[in-house]
Design a protein around this motif. Structure first.
Motif, PDB file in Angstrom:
ATOM      1  N   TRP A  50       0.829  -1.215   0.000  1.00 21.69           N
ATOM      2  CA  TRP A  50       0.000   0.000   0.000  1.00 21.69           C
ATOM      3  C   TRP A  50       0.860   1.260   0.000  1.00 21.69           C
ATOM      4  N   LEU A  51       1.986   1.221   0.717  1.00 22.89           N
ATOM      5  CA  LEU A  51       2.883   2.381   0.762  1.00 22.89           C
ATOM      6  C   LEU A  51       3.351   2.791  -0.634  1.00 22.89           C
ATOM      7  N   ARG A  52       3.428   1.824  -1.525  1.00 19.94           N
ATOM      8  CA  ARG A  52       3.906   2.082  -2.886  1.00 19.94           C
ATOM      9  C   ARG A  52       2.802   2.519  -3.831  1.00 19.94           C
ATOM     10  N   THR A  53       1.560   2.384  -3.392  1.00 22.61           N
ATOM     11  CA  THR A  53       0.433   2.739  -4.270  1.00 22.61           C
ATOM     12  C   THR A  53      -0.362   3.942  -3.750  1.00 22.61           C
ATOM     13  N   VAL A  54       0.114   4.555  -2.659  1.00 24.82           N
ATOM     14  CA  VAL A  54      -0.587   5.713  -2.092  1.00 24.82           C
ATOM     15  C   VAL A  54      -0.688   6.826  -3.137  1.00 24.82           C
ATOM     16  N   GLU A  56      -2.464   6.749  -5.955  1.00 22.65           N
ATOM     17  CA  GLU A  56      -2.872   6.324  -7.293  1.00 22.65           C
ATOM     18  C   GLU A  56      -4.377   6.540  -7.470  1.00 22.65           C
ATOM     19  N   PRO A  57      -4.817   6.866  -8.675  1.00 23.80           N
ATOM     20  CA  PRO A  57      -4.041   6.958  -9.912  1.00 23.80           C
ATOM     21  C   PRO A  57      -3.431   8.342 -10.166  1.00 23.80           C
ATOM     22  N   PHE A  58      -3.718   9.313  -9.303  1.00 28.04           N
ATOM     23  CA  PHE A  58      -3.137  10.646  -9.513  1.00 28.04           C
ATOM     24  C   PHE A  58      -1.616  10.578  -9.468  1.00 28.04           C
ATOM     25  N   MET A  59      -1.090   9.871  -8.463  1.00 28.37           N
ATOM     26  CA  MET A  59       0.356   9.682  -8.363  1.00 28.37           C
ATOM     27  C   MET A  59       0.733   8.345  -8.976  1.00 28.37           C
ATOM     28  N   HIS A  60       1.861   8.307  -9.665  1.00 29.22           N
ATOM     29  CA  HIS A  60       2.332   7.063 -10.264  1.00 29.22           C
ATOM     30  C   HIS A  60       2.814   6.127  -9.162  1.00 29.22           C
ATOM     31  N   LEU A  65       5.806   7.546  -2.174  1.00 31.64           N
ATOM     32  CA  LEU A  65       6.843   6.996  -1.304  1.00 31.64           C
ATOM     33  C   LEU A  65       8.175   7.700  -1.527  1.00 31.64           C
ATOM     34  N   TRP A  66       8.512   7.946  -2.791  1.00 34.07           N
ATOM     35  CA  TRP A  66       9.767   8.636  -3.090  1.00 34.07           C
ATOM     36  C   TRP A  66       9.725  10.093  -2.647  1.00 34.07           C
ATOM     37  N   LEU A  67       8.556  10.703  -2.725  1.00 36.71           N
ATOM     38  CA  LEU A  67       8.408  12.086  -2.246  1.00 36.71           C
ATOM     39  C   LEU A  67       8.672  12.150  -0.744  1.00 36.71           C
ATOM     40  N   ILE A  68       8.123  11.173  -0.016  1.00 35.94           N
ATOM     41  CA  ILE A  68       8.362  11.101   1.432  1.00 35.94           C
ATOM     42  C   ILE A  68       9.840  10.883   1.719  1.00 35.94           C
ATOM     43  N   ARG A  69      10.470  10.010   0.941  1.00 37.73           N
ATOM     44  CA  ARG A  69      11.897   9.736   1.132  1.00 37.73           C
ATOM     45  C   ARG A  69      12.740  10.981   0.900  1.00 37.73           C
ATOM     46  N   ILE A  70      12.396  11.750  -0.130  1.00 33.69           N
ATOM     47  CA  ILE A  70      13.147  12.970  -0.436  1.00 33.69           C
ATOM     48  C   ILE A  70      13.019  13.988   0.691  1.00 33.69           C
ATOM     49  N   VAL A  71      11.791  14.153   1.198  1.00 37.78           N
ATOM     50  CA  VAL A  71      11.573  15.080   2.320  1.00 37.78           C
ATOM     51  C   VAL A  71      12.386  14.644   3.529  1.00 37.78           C
TER      52      VAL A  71
END
Length: 223
Positions: A50-54, A56-60, A65-71
């Motif tokens: 689920w963490l990888r699909t949060v 969707e479909p607006f976000m790929h 998850l990568w946005l959270i990692r960058i922050v």
């Protein structure tokens, strides 16, 4: 303007406080997610997916998850950089006759400094262990986080590294939360007791919550 703020001690303390609170919020959410492991492999693996699909479909796939990692990376770098520069500035400004500080202040400073170093090293190990699988024991299985966690905490060194880091985290949060509140102007004579109580409660909650996972594996509750 931003450069002027950053160059000041107040600016660096503010950056350290805000970045610390961002990481604290993440830790609370991360701990809650980790505890799903006690509901079985299906529940835990589903949560990890689920963490990888949060979004969707607006976000790929994995974008959120990568946005959270960058922050988080920005917060960690900002926190560590401001802490280091403040420490160096404090050492340079301290007259030699005042090298011996009060015992309490010295203890707090050492706890935060060494705790930060321990946590920094732990983050690297944790990513290499359960995200990339580079140092993982028992054969890393992509898409099977439950089994990967069990593998890690089935080794004595995996438990020692994790538990020591979580104890350091608890001490770091205990002092850091109260310090951040003071920096951001939330502290006062009437609120100090409540803030310290909250800091102690958060530190205890996070430490116990995170350590519960390796203890669960060691005792066979999670297997």
């Amino acid at each position: 303007m931003a450069r002027i703020v950053w160059d000041s001690s107040v600016g660096k303390k503010t950056v350290m406080a805000v970045s610390g609170l961002i990481m604290l919020l993440y830790l609370v959410v991360h701990m809650i997610g980790n505890l799903k492991i006690f509901f079985g492999s299906g529940e835990f693996n589903h949560y990890a997916h689920w963490l990888r699909t949060v979004g969707e479909p607006f976000m790929h796939y994995e974008w959120t998850l990568w946005l959270i990692r960058i922050v988080l990376v920005v917060a960690v770098i900002a926190h560590a950089t401001s802490a280091y520069q403040l420490s160096r500035r404090d050492i340079k400004a301290r007259p030699s006759k005042y090298v011996h500080k009060k015992r309490q202040a010295s203890y707090a400073t050492r706890t935060m400094r060494w705790g930060g170093i321990i946590l920094g090293l732990f983050i690297v190990w944790h990513i290499l262990d359960l995200t990339t699988g580079t140092v993982h024991s028992g054969g890393f299985q992509e898409g099977h986080p439950y089994q990967n966690v069990v593998d890690t905490f089935s080794t004595w060194y995996g438990n020692v590294i994790y538990i020591v880091a979580m104890l350091a985290l608890g001490l770091h949060v205990r002092h850091g939360f109260w310090s951040a509140a003071q920096t951001l102007g939330a502290g006062s004579r009437t609120r100090d007791r409540a803030l310290k109580t909250t800091a102690n409660a958060l530190a205890l909650l996070l430490t116990a919550g995170f350590i519960a996972v390796p203890v669960g594996v060691m005792t066979g509750v999670v297997s």
